[in-house]
Motif scaffolding. Structure first.
Motif, PDB file in Angstrom:
ATOM      1  N   UNK A 151       0.828  -1.209   0.000  1.00 36.82           N
ATOM      2  CA  UNK A 151       0.000   0.000   0.000  1.00 36.82           C
ATOM      3  C   UNK A 151       0.859   1.255   0.000  1.00 36.82           C
ATOM      4  N   UNK A 152       2.007   1.186   0.702  1.00 39.93           N
ATOM      5  CA  UNK A 152       2.892   2.359   0.722  1.00 39.93           C
ATOM      6  C   UNK A 152       3.377   2.685  -0.687  1.00 39.93           C
ATOM      7  N   UNK A 153       3.645   1.629  -1.446  1.00 48.30           N
ATOM      8  CA  UNK A 153       4.101   1.854  -2.826  1.00 48.30           C
ATOM      9  C   UNK A 153       2.993   2.542  -3.615  1.00 48.30           C
ATOM     10  N   UNK A 154       1.748   2.053  -3.409  1.00 45.06           N
ATOM     11  CA  UNK A 154       0.614   2.672  -4.104  1.00 45.06           C
ATOM     12  C   UNK A 154       0.484   4.147  -3.731  1.00 45.06           C
ATOM     13  N   UNK A 155       0.490   4.414  -2.430  1.00 48.12           N
ATOM     14  CA  UNK A 155       0.280   5.793  -1.974  1.00 48.12           C
ATOM     15  C   UNK A 155       1.405   6.699  -2.454  1.00 48.12           C
ATOM     16  N   UNK A 156       2.616   6.153  -2.403  1.00 48.78           N
ATOM     17  CA  UNK A 156       3.751   6.909  -2.886  1.00 48.78           C
ATOM     18  C   UNK A 156       3.552   7.327  -4.346  1.00 48.78           C
ATOM     19  N   UNK A 157       3.062   6.363  -5.109  1.00 47.10           N
ATOM     20  CA  UNK A 157       2.818   6.645  -6.520  1.00 47.10           C
ATOM     21  C   UNK A 157       1.765   7.705  -6.724  1.00 47.10           C
ATOM     22  N   UNK A 158       0.692   7.587  -5.937  1.00 46.84           N
ATOM     23  CA  UNK A 158      -0.393   8.567  -6.057  1.00 46.84           C
ATOM     24  C   UNK A 158       0.133   9.958  -5.750  1.00 46.84           C
ATOM     25  N   UNK A 159       0.940  10.032  -4.692  1.00 45.95           N
ATOM     26  CA  UNK A 159       1.464  11.330  -4.292  1.00 45.95           C
ATOM     27  C   UNK A 159       2.362  11.908  -5.382  1.00 45.95           C
ATOM     28  N   UNK A 160       3.130  11.019  -5.989  1.00 50.79           N
ATOM     29  CA  UNK A 160       4.102  11.464  -6.969  1.00 50.79           C
ATOM     30  C   UNK A 160       3.450  11.904  -8.273  1.00 50.79           C
ATOM     31  N   UNK A 161       2.289  11.330  -8.541  1.00 52.53           N
ATOM     32  CA  UNK A 161       1.656  11.605  -9.824  1.00 52.53           C
ATOM     33  C   UNK A 161       0.369  12.382  -9.617  1.00 52.53           C
ATOM     34  N   UNK A 162       0.473  13.357  -8.737  1.00 46.81           N
ATOM     35  CA  UNK A 162      -0.717  14.099  -8.305  1.00 46.81           C
ATOM     36  C   UNK A 162      -1.551  14.615  -9.470  1.00 46.81           C
ATOM     37  N   UNK A 163      -0.902  15.306 -10.408  1.00 48.07           N
ATOM     38  CA  UNK A 163      -1.695  15.967 -11.443  1.00 48.07           C
ATOM     39  C   UNK A 163      -2.472  14.940 -12.255  1.00 48.07           C
TER      40      UNK A 163
END
Ligand SMILES: Nc1ncnc2c1ncn2[C@@H]1O[C@H](COP(=O)(O)OP(=O)(O)OP(=O)(O)O)[C@@H](O)[C@H]1O
Ligand SMILES: [Mg+2]
Lengths: 388, 222
Positions: free
Chosen positions: A4-16
């Motif tokens: 899940x951390x990997x998922x959230x990290x990705x979401x944060x990184x690809x905000x736009x």
């Protein structure tokens, strides 16, 4: 670290990108929610009106030859071969299976009388049960008061005009004296020409003790088919003709039904567009992460682990989109419903609709991420890393 | 019995009608605790052999046994599990994830383990300590030198305590001195009991290893 951390990290990184997907889903869900709640509000409003506008079932005597009418035509004569309704029929109505849906029973006796006040005319006298009548005819506005004592009479506005009577005046009906307790404000219907007295008084005046000309019934029918109620009433009143007054509402109901169908079609299109947005964004996201996914696979992530990372991202995004969409849809429909429905409808803040909206969004978001997730999971690690 | 047993392995790539025979009949066995270098010019098939050995790239023919397990007899998911359990990779192009800090990169292989957070952190810091990078744990890869990045990659390979480390050109992008440091790191990991196979085209590196296998044109030359 968890998947899940990997998922959230990705979401944060690809905000736009994620904001774009969230917006896409939110607009879709908002459209569905708005259309849904507006049509639901219109349907409720329609039903309220049907209930409010009084009788939706009329019970009249079964007759071979009958020219007695209350709908649009005046009473001309009395057919003597008619088996008339009687007051004993009223309690029978309460015995049907759907009796819980019956809101009001308004028995009536009709007859032609000679009325004499300052003016004089033949007129239609209607004997009613005032409490029931007033409950059924919520649109009645009375100048004065409804009859509450014996010897009081309520006049339709035209009748009052012809007889030149005002509240407090006296009238003679077929030789008997009545006091005008109130005059109805104009309703634009035949009620304007009618004289209303208490049922028992009418029975005495017309010489028909215990008899009724018709019974109006208003049934609350949000879900129940009115045809079934009609059928059950015919069962307990074999000598009566029971009919439903639905014509007036058919057209409006048709409009609402058409709007509902249209809404479904629009919703499907909008959701399909939302799904396309999710699909393309997720596909490009997977493509951009080819190397990263290759690393995950090389260090021993299973295909299902990869799919879980992608699908969790989709789930988070679509739940957020669903909640925002629901909010936007509710606000939009609250603001626009009166204009769309052309009536003072109120939109219901229904928690089930919120759940539905979020569920729908999650379904669309997850559904259209399945293919990208599979693509990601099936990446060949050696190929993805190309370190060979 | 040898830890690694490769029998009759060949690999033919067939991309867009262009057929390349990368490996042509490799027989090789490596014992537990060995530190082996595969030497050969560019295109000789070193990376291909490492990826086959690492359960990532099915050979066209032949069998690969690691610890008695026939890698390519396993299902795809079981092969992933095998990689997780047995193998630590150090890739040719480092392949650190740029948006994760050093310690997060090291934590990655543990993400699929059920270990609690504290234990994971402890393992990651132990691995970083082993490569001497604890003080730079919170840096992103682009805030680290090439040698430090290499060491983060090594830490990620050893964090899960696999018995076998596969490293592809670990010194390829490093200057001579840093390259030597990395080679000494491998030496000391090997002294701890890890079996290490690395690919290199730098003859200097053979000084640090127990055995050198020369590959030429998809075959073992010596
Ligand atoms: N995925 C692939 N598809 C097609 N051909 C490939 C693929 N991977 C490698 N090759 C070819 O196989 C041969 C061996 O390549 P490999 O990468 O194993 O060599 P290498 O010894 O690692 O070279 P280098 O020292 O440059 O890394 C080369 O000719 C290469 O072009
Ligand atoms: Mg190579």
């Amino acid at each position: 670290m968890r998947l899940a951390d990997i998922s959230f990290n990705n979401l944060r990184r690809r905000k736009s990108k994620m904001v774009f997907v969230i917006l896409g889903l939110a607009i879709g869900v908002a459209t569905v929610v708005a259309l849904f709640s507006i049509t639901a509000a219109m349907r409720d409003d329609l039903q309220d009106k049907i209930d409010q506008f009084g009788a939706n079932i009329v019970i009249v005597p079964q007759a071979r030859e009958l020219s007695l009418s209350y709908g649009n035509i005046a009473v001309s004569g009395v057919s003597y071969d008619v088996k008339e309704l009687s007051q004993e029929d009223v309690p029978k109505i309460k015995t049907i299976a759907f009796s819980g849906n019956i809101a009001t029973i308004a028995p009536k006796l009709l007859g032609a009388v000679q009325a004499k006040g300052a003016g004089e005319s033949r007129a239609l006298l209607v004997g009613v049960d005032f409490p029931a009548e007033l409950r059924m005819k919520k649109w009645w506005e009375i100048n004065g008061a409804a009859p509450s004592r014996e010897g009081e009479i309520l006049l339709g506005s035209r009748a009052a005009g012809v007889l030149m009577s005002r509240p407090g005046d006296s009238l003679t009906i077929d030789g008997r004296k009545f006091t005008v307790s109130g005059v109805l404000k104009e309703t634009g219907s035949q009620e304007d020409s009618v004289l209303y007295v208490e049922l028992s008084a009418a029975q005495a005046l017309l010489g028909k003790p215990g008899k009724l000309s018709l019974i109006e019934v208003s049934a609350l029918c949000k879900a129940c088919p009115i045809e079934d109620i009609v059928g059950q009433l015919s069962g307990v009143l074999p000598n009566a003709k029971v009919s439903a007054l639905q014509q007036a509402w058919k057209a409006r109901r048709q409009t609402v039904d058409q709007l509902t169908n249209f809404s479904l079609a629009v919703s499907a299109v909008v959701l399909a567009i939302g799904a396309m947005i999710v699909l393309t964004t997720m596909m490009s996201s997977v493509k951009e992460r080819t190397r990263e996914i290759g690393i995950f696979r090389a260090i021993g992530f299973r295909r299902t682990h990869i799919a879980r990372i992608i699908l969790l991202e989709a789930l988070v995004v679509s739940v957020v989109g669903g909640v925002l969409g629901w909010l936007a849809g509710m606000i939009a429909s609250s603001l626009t419903a009166p204009y769309v429905a052309q009536a003072a409808v109120t939109v219901n803040w229904n928690p089930a609709l919120a759940a539905l909206a979020v569920g729908l969004s999650a379904m669309v978001g997850l559904g259209s991420s399945i293919y990208p997730a599979m693509q990601a999971a099936n990446l060949d690690p050696a190929e993805a890393l190309r370190f060979i | 019995m040898a830890l690694i047993d490769i029998r009759g392995v060949s690999k033919t790539y067939n991309s867009n009608g262009c057929v390349v025979q990368a490996l042509k009949g490799i027989d090789l066995s490596i014992d537990e605790g060995e530190l082996v270098a595969m030497m050969g010019p560019s295109g000789s098939g070193k990376s291909t052999l490492l990826s086959i050995l690492g359960a990532m790239n099915p050979p066209t023919t032949g069998t690969v046994l690691v610890d008695g397990i026939d890698l390519y007899g396993l299902s795809v998911e079981k092969r992933a599990d095998f990689r997780h359990e047995y193998i630590g990779f150090v890739f040719q192009q480092l392949q650190l994830i740029p948006y994760l800090t050093a310690v997060e990169n090291v934590l990655l292989p543990l993400a699929i383990s059920k270990r609690p957070h504290r234990e994971q952190e402890a393992m990651a810091f132990r691995a970083l300590g082993r490569v001497g990078l604890v003080d730079k744990a919170r840096r992103l890869p682009n805030q680290l030198s090439g040698g430090e990045q290499e060491r983060v990659a090594v830490a990620r390979a050893i964090v899960n305590e696999p018995p076998l480390i596969l490293a592809d050109e670990p010194t390829g992008n490093l200057d001579t001195q840093t390259g030597e440091e990395v080679m000494r790191l491998f030496q000391s990991l090997n002294e701890d009991g890890l079996t290490i196979v690395l690919a290199t085209h730098n003859p200097e590196n053979t000084r640090y290893v127990g055995r050198t296998i020369r590959i030429r044109d998809g075959r073992i030359a010596s």
